[in-house]
Design an enzyme around this catalytic site. Structure first.
Site, PDB file in Angstrom:
ATOM      1  N   ASP A   1       0.963  -1.407   0.101  1.00  0.00           N
ATOM      2  CA  ASP A   1      -0.027   0.058   0.209  1.00  0.00           C
ATOM      3  C   ASP A   1       0.874   1.259   0.092  1.00  0.00           C
ATOM      4  OD1 ASP A   1       0.790  -0.236   2.596  1.00  0.00           O
ATOM      5  OD2 ASP A   1      -0.751   0.502   3.623  1.00  0.00           O
TER       6      ASP A   1
ATOM      7  N   ASN B   1     -11.057  -3.354  -0.706  1.00  0.00           N
ATOM      8  CA  ASN B   1     -10.947  -2.492  -1.624  1.00  0.00           C
ATOM      9  C   ASN B   1     -11.981  -2.242  -2.811  1.00  0.00           C
ATOM     10  OD1 ASN B   1      -7.269  -3.477  -2.133  1.00  0.00           O
ATOM     11  ND2 ASN B   1      -8.006  -1.742  -1.206  1.00  0.00           N
TER      12      ASN B   1
END
Ligand code: FPP
Length: 207
Positions: free
Chosen positions: A13, A61
């Site tokens: 990330d 997500n």
């Protein structure tokens, strides 16, 4: 850590924040993330790591803005169209964990083709965690155990060793090292069972 690393896992990330810091769209960060996947995979393979698991798309997500989700759906095709040949030459095998069902047909096809095309490779296993969540994995494993018990296929009482056989990672060694690239100090529902004894590294480059 002195022993040889067998299984490394990475929470990839910080791409969006990295791009924003340079006044670019978040997707610019994901584009660069794809290049990093290639770099990390080649390095890990050269270092004789047996399994490299990358958190490429979490069950969370899906909550991202639709334009970003659409872009993330294109990453497998960007990656494999550019690098499948090199992965084949390097003897790297592609696998995935997570539920691929909700992905667009093209995203699924590209990933499944890469898995098929590399299935005879005997080098490092590069695992993409796609629509993966650890809690779901553990609940599904418990359901599978229950079914195996009820149908008589499983007679042994549940223990840590036989429970692992119902996890999506049953063929891989336990994770030795987990890296989170944004510096967040959380597991975010990633491989929680498999990380029980892992060393954790969080980069601290984003303020
Ligand atoms: C979430 O944080 C990370 C992702 C959505 C994963 C991104 C995945 C890649 C860039 C590579 C995937 C490659 C293939 C081949 C499938 P974030 O990066 O959106 O950033 P943030 O923490 O700054 O919000």
């Amino acid at each position: 850590m002195t022993e040889k690393l067998k299984h490394v896992a990475i929470i990839m990330d910080g791409n969006g924040r990295w791009a924003k810091k340079q006044d670019k769209e978040r997707t610019f960060g994901h584009f660069h993330g794809v290049e990093k996947v290639r770099e990390i995979a080649i390095t890990a393979n050269d270092e004789n790591i047996e399994v490299l698991t990358l958190y490429a798309f979490s069950t969370e997500n899906w909550k991202r803005p639709i334009q970003e989700v659409d872009y993330l759906m294109q990453l497998p095709s960007m990656f494999f169209s550019k690098y499948l040949k090199e992965l084949l030459e390097k003897n790297i095998r592609i696998e995935s964990i997570g539920d691929l069902t909700p992905f667009p047909e093209n995203t699924k096809r590209v990933l499944l083709n890469a898995i098929k095309d590399t299935s005879h490779n005997t080098g490092m296993v590069l695992v993409f965690a796609m629509n993966y969540g650890s809690r779901t994995e553990i609940v599904e494993a418990a359901k599978k155990y229950h079914l195996a018990m009820v149908s008589g296929k499983m007679t042994e009482e549940l223990n840590e060793t036989n429970f692992e056989q119902f996890l999506m990672t049953k063929d891989y060694p336990a994770v030795d090292l987990c890296i989170r690239t944004s510096g967040e100090q959380r597991l975010s529902n990633f491989l929680m069972w498999q990380l029980a004894y892992a060393e954790l590294i969080y980069f601290r480059w984003i303020n």
